[in-house]
Design an enzyme around this catalytic site. Structure first.
Site, PDB file in Angstrom:
ATOM      1  N   ASP A  18       0.830  -1.201   0.000  1.00 23.24           N
ATOM      2  CA  ASP A  18       0.000   0.000   0.000  1.00 23.24           C
ATOM      3  C   ASP A  18       0.868   1.255   0.000  1.00 23.24           C
ATOM      4  O   ASP A  18       1.944   1.275   0.606  1.00 23.24           O
ATOM      5  CB  ASP A  18      -0.897  -0.016   1.250  1.00 23.24           C
ATOM      6  CG  ASP A  18      -2.011   1.001   1.167  1.00 23.24           C
ATOM      7  OD1 ASP A  18      -2.317   1.484   0.056  1.00 23.24           O
ATOM      8  OD2 ASP A  18      -2.582   1.331   2.228  1.00 23.24           O
ATOM      9  N   HIS A  35       2.894   3.718  -9.068  1.00 21.39           N
ATOM     10  CA  HIS A  35       2.751   2.289  -9.340  1.00 21.39           C
ATOM     11  C   HIS A  35       4.014   1.721  -9.994  1.00 21.39           C
ATOM     12  O   HIS A  35       4.423   0.592  -9.700  1.00 21.39           O
ATOM     13  CB  HIS A  35       1.536   2.039 -10.242  1.00 21.39           C
ATOM     14  CG  HIS A  35       0.227   2.351  -9.582  1.00 21.39           C
ATOM     15  ND1 HIS A  35      -0.117   1.840  -8.349  1.00 21.39           N
ATOM     16  CD2 HIS A  35      -0.826   3.125  -9.985  1.00 21.39           C
ATOM     17  CE1 HIS A  35      -1.328   2.283  -8.016  1.00 21.39           C
ATOM     18  NE2 HIS A  35      -1.766   3.064  -8.992  1.00 21.39           N
ATOM     19  N   LEU A 129      11.962 -19.999  -4.031  1.00 22.72           N
ATOM     20  CA  LEU A 129      10.881 -19.185  -3.508  1.00 22.72           C
ATOM     21  C   LEU A 129       9.623 -19.354  -4.353  1.00 22.72           C
ATOM     22  O   LEU A 129       9.671 -19.319  -5.579  1.00 22.72           O
ATOM     23  CB  LEU A 129      11.291 -17.713  -3.508  1.00 22.72           C
ATOM     24  CG  LEU A 129      10.207 -16.695  -3.128  1.00 22.72           C
ATOM     25  CD1 LEU A 129       9.864 -16.797  -1.648  1.00 22.72           C
ATOM     26  CD2 LEU A 129      10.647 -15.281  -3.494  1.00 22.72           C
TER      27      LEU A 129
END
Length: 248
Positions: A18, A35, A129
């Protein structure tokens, strides 16, 4: 890179990313630039998590509620997601990172959908991962879909209602087969969960930071892990029980 603290490194970290818009506004820039900077943070945090030995990293990239944002911003986000996955996939393969797609992926634009699927397939063989990208995702959507599938199986007679338990629900979620998050991080200073992994985070440790996502780097991730490693996780037990179990 190293962790501090005395406990174990979380196996699964989930992040609500956020603050992109506020980061841009504070710098008198357009939201699209925020963004774009956020994508850079995804890159650095994914690498850091891999280097730290985290096995699952789940990123809340685009929620079902985000479809309600202005069309121009949604289009920008979709473009960024597609271009980012195309750019990052070769390095993800090199770093042995496996992409998983969680959410109503079919709702995404065809080109973005194709880019994501190409990235997922290119990393299928990777066993390092696990990078879970939550796109067009919300926990209520996920739970609704799970209930529908369970109800369909019950209607078909392949599942008896009395046999439905927590494991049944787990196995019908988007995260089926994955451990629940040990640590949930939310950047940007907001103190809410925002419809994210509501079932899975029942016993997750929560970490909220005012740092905006574009500014969140490996050192901040290590700080969050440090806090996690110094917490006592009891899962409903007493401190004495937990201490006794750790001795055995």
């Amino acid at each position: 890179m190293h962790e501090k603290g005395c406990g174990e490194t979380p196996r699964h970290i989930a992040i609500i990313m956020d603050g992109n818009g506020r980061w841009a506004r504070e710098r008198l820039r357009g939201r699209s630039e925020g963004h774009a900077e956020g994508v850079n943070s995804v890159h650095s945090i994914t690498k850091a998590a891999s280097d730290l030995g985290v096995k699952y990293l789940t990123l809340y990239a685009f929620s079902t509620e985000n479809w309600n944002r202005p069309a121009a911003e949604v289009d920008t986000l979709m473009h960024l997601i597609g271009s980012a996955i195309r750019k990052e996939t070769p390095e993800l393969v090199t770093n042995n990172v496996h992409i998983n797609l969680l959410g109503d992926i079919d709702r995404l634009p065809a080109e973005v959908h194709a880019d994501l699927e190409a990235g997922r397939k290119a990393t299928e063989h990777c066993d390092g991962l696990n990078l879970n990208l939550c796109l067009s995702y919300s926990s209520r959507w996920e739970l609704t879909e799970a209930v529908r599938r369970i109800a369909a199986e019950a209607k078909e007679g392949t599942l008896a209602p009395e046999d439905i338990d927590e494991q049944t629900i787990d196995s019908h979620l988007a995260t089926a087969g994955m451990p629940d998050p040990d640590l949930l991080i939310r950047t940007g200073g907001e103190l809410r969960i925002s419809n994210f992994l509501l079932w899975q985070i029942a016993y997750s440790e929560l970490y909220f930071t005012p740092v905006l996502w574009p500014d969140f780097g490996p050192s901040h991730l290590i700080d969050a892990i440090d806090v996690f490693r110094n917490r006592e996780r009891r899962f409903g037990k007493t401190s004495e029980q937990v201490k006794n179990e750790s001795i055995l």
